[in-house]
Design a protein around this motif. Structure first.
Motif, short mmCIF file in Angstrom:
data_model
loop_
_atom_site.label_atom_id
_atom_site.label_comp_id
_atom_site.label_asym_id
_atom_site.label_seq_id
_atom_site.Cartn_x
_atom_site.Cartn_y
_atom_site.Cartn_z
N THR A 77 -6.84 7.57 -1.80
CA THR A 77 -5.71 6.88 -2.43
C THR A 77 -5.45 7.45 -3.82
OG1 THR A 77 -6.07 4.85 -1.17
CG2 THR A 77 -4.93 4.63 -3.28
N ASN A 78 -4.18 7.70 -4.14
CA ASN A 78 -3.84 8.31 -5.41
C ASN A 78 -2.41 7.90 -5.79
OD1 ASN A 78 -3.26 9.95 -7.62
ND2 ASN A 78 -4.21 11.77 -6.73
N ALA A 85 -1.73 4.56 -0.99
CA ALA A 85 -2.94 4.42 -0.19
C ALA A 85 -3.03 5.52 0.86
CB ALA A 85 -2.96 3.05 0.49
N TYR A 115 0.02 -4.12 -4.16
CA TYR A 115 -1.24 -4.55 -3.57
C TYR A 115 -1.23 -4.17 -2.09
CZ TYR A 115 -1.42 -7.70 -7.64
OH TYR A 115 -1.42 -8.22 -8.91
N SER A 116 -2.27 -3.53 -1.63
CA SER A 116 -2.37 -3.22 -0.21
C SER A 116 -2.40 -4.51 0.61
CB SER A 116 -3.62 -2.39 0.07
OG SER A 116 -3.51 -1.12 -0.52
N SER A 121 0.81 -1.21 0.00
CA SER A 121 0.00 0.00 0.00
C SER A 121 0.84 1.27 0.00
CB SER A 121 -0.94 0.00 1.22
OG SER A 121 -0.21 -0.09 2.42
N ASP A 167 -9.85 4.21 0.59
CA ASP A 167 -9.86 4.22 -0.88
C ASP A 167 -10.16 5.61 -1.44
OD1 ASP A 167 -9.28 1.56 -0.85
OD2 ASP A 167 -11.29 0.87 -1.34
#
Length: 216
Positions: free
Chosen positions: A39-40, A23, A62-63, A18, A36
């Motif tokens: 998150t950018n 995230a 992947y978080s 993440s 979410d």
């Protein structure tokens, strides 16, 4: 209509969790509505560094993922979708990726935060990390590897052990780079906020410039 510009000649691949996703970067300790919404990836350190050195970047992140165990796991199982298991796929666990289609000059790996979630994962973490780097090396024979330390302490000790094992095995184009001095936990769920990610991106960009002069 105008054709899109040519892709940059410099190529970077970022592999992580993440922290590499970006995230919660636009949030704070409150983050109403969930992480979410804040998150950018454009504001994540990999994208920031790539723009700074005029490079193309692909982020595989992947978080909650780890290299040995994922977030919430104490002992991984055969069903654990760790990065070594997910990495070969263009679509997770479905369609394999042809690595000849994109050959980065630099691979940045930022894994371990989730592995250390319940405490020091021990030598098994080092073994899994070394094996993963060797797997990625098999895909990119000419790439330079940067292994990211986020928080120092035992995590850095383990990462330096990984580095030593790789170098003893013949790896020369690999190093550890620390974000510990510039990262913060001021975004959502203790993730870096915009300032933290910017600081991380600046550190990476500075090192990429040095590597570009010496190795790439």
């Amino acid at each position: 209509f105008r054709s899109p510009p040519s892709a940059p000649a410099r190529r970077i691949e970022v592999v992580g969790d993440s922290l590499s996703v970006g995230a919660g970067v636009e949030g704070n300790a409150t983050c109403a509505g969930g992480i979410d919404a804040y998150t950018n990836n454009y504001l994540a350190y990999g994208a920031i560094a790539a723009r700074a050195v005029s490079a193309d970047v692909v982020t595989i992140a992947y978080s909650g993922i780890g290299v040995y165990r994922n977030f919430g796991e104490t002992t991984p199982t055969a069903a654990s979708l760790t990065m070594p298991r997910r990495y070969p796929y263009a679509i997770p666990d479905t369609v394999s990726w042809d690595f000849s289609l994109y050959q980065p000059q630099v691979v940045v790996i930022n894994l371990g935060t989730n592995d250390f979630g319940p405490g020091d994962p021990g030598a098994a973490f080092e073994t899994a990390y070394v094996s993963f780097v060797q797997t990625v090396r098999g895909k990119y024979p000419d790439a330079y590897f940067i292994l990211i330390d986020m928080y120092g302490g035992m995590r850095l000790t383990r990462l330096n052990d990984v580095l030593g094992t790789l170098r003893n095995g013949g790896e020369s184009k690999v190093e550890v780079l620390s974000f510990n001095a510039v990262q913060n936990n001021l975004g959502c769920n203790q993730h870096p906020n915009i300032a933290g990610q910017q600081g991380m991106g600046n550190v990476l960009a500075a090192r990429l410039r040095e590597i570009g002069r010496a190795h790439v």
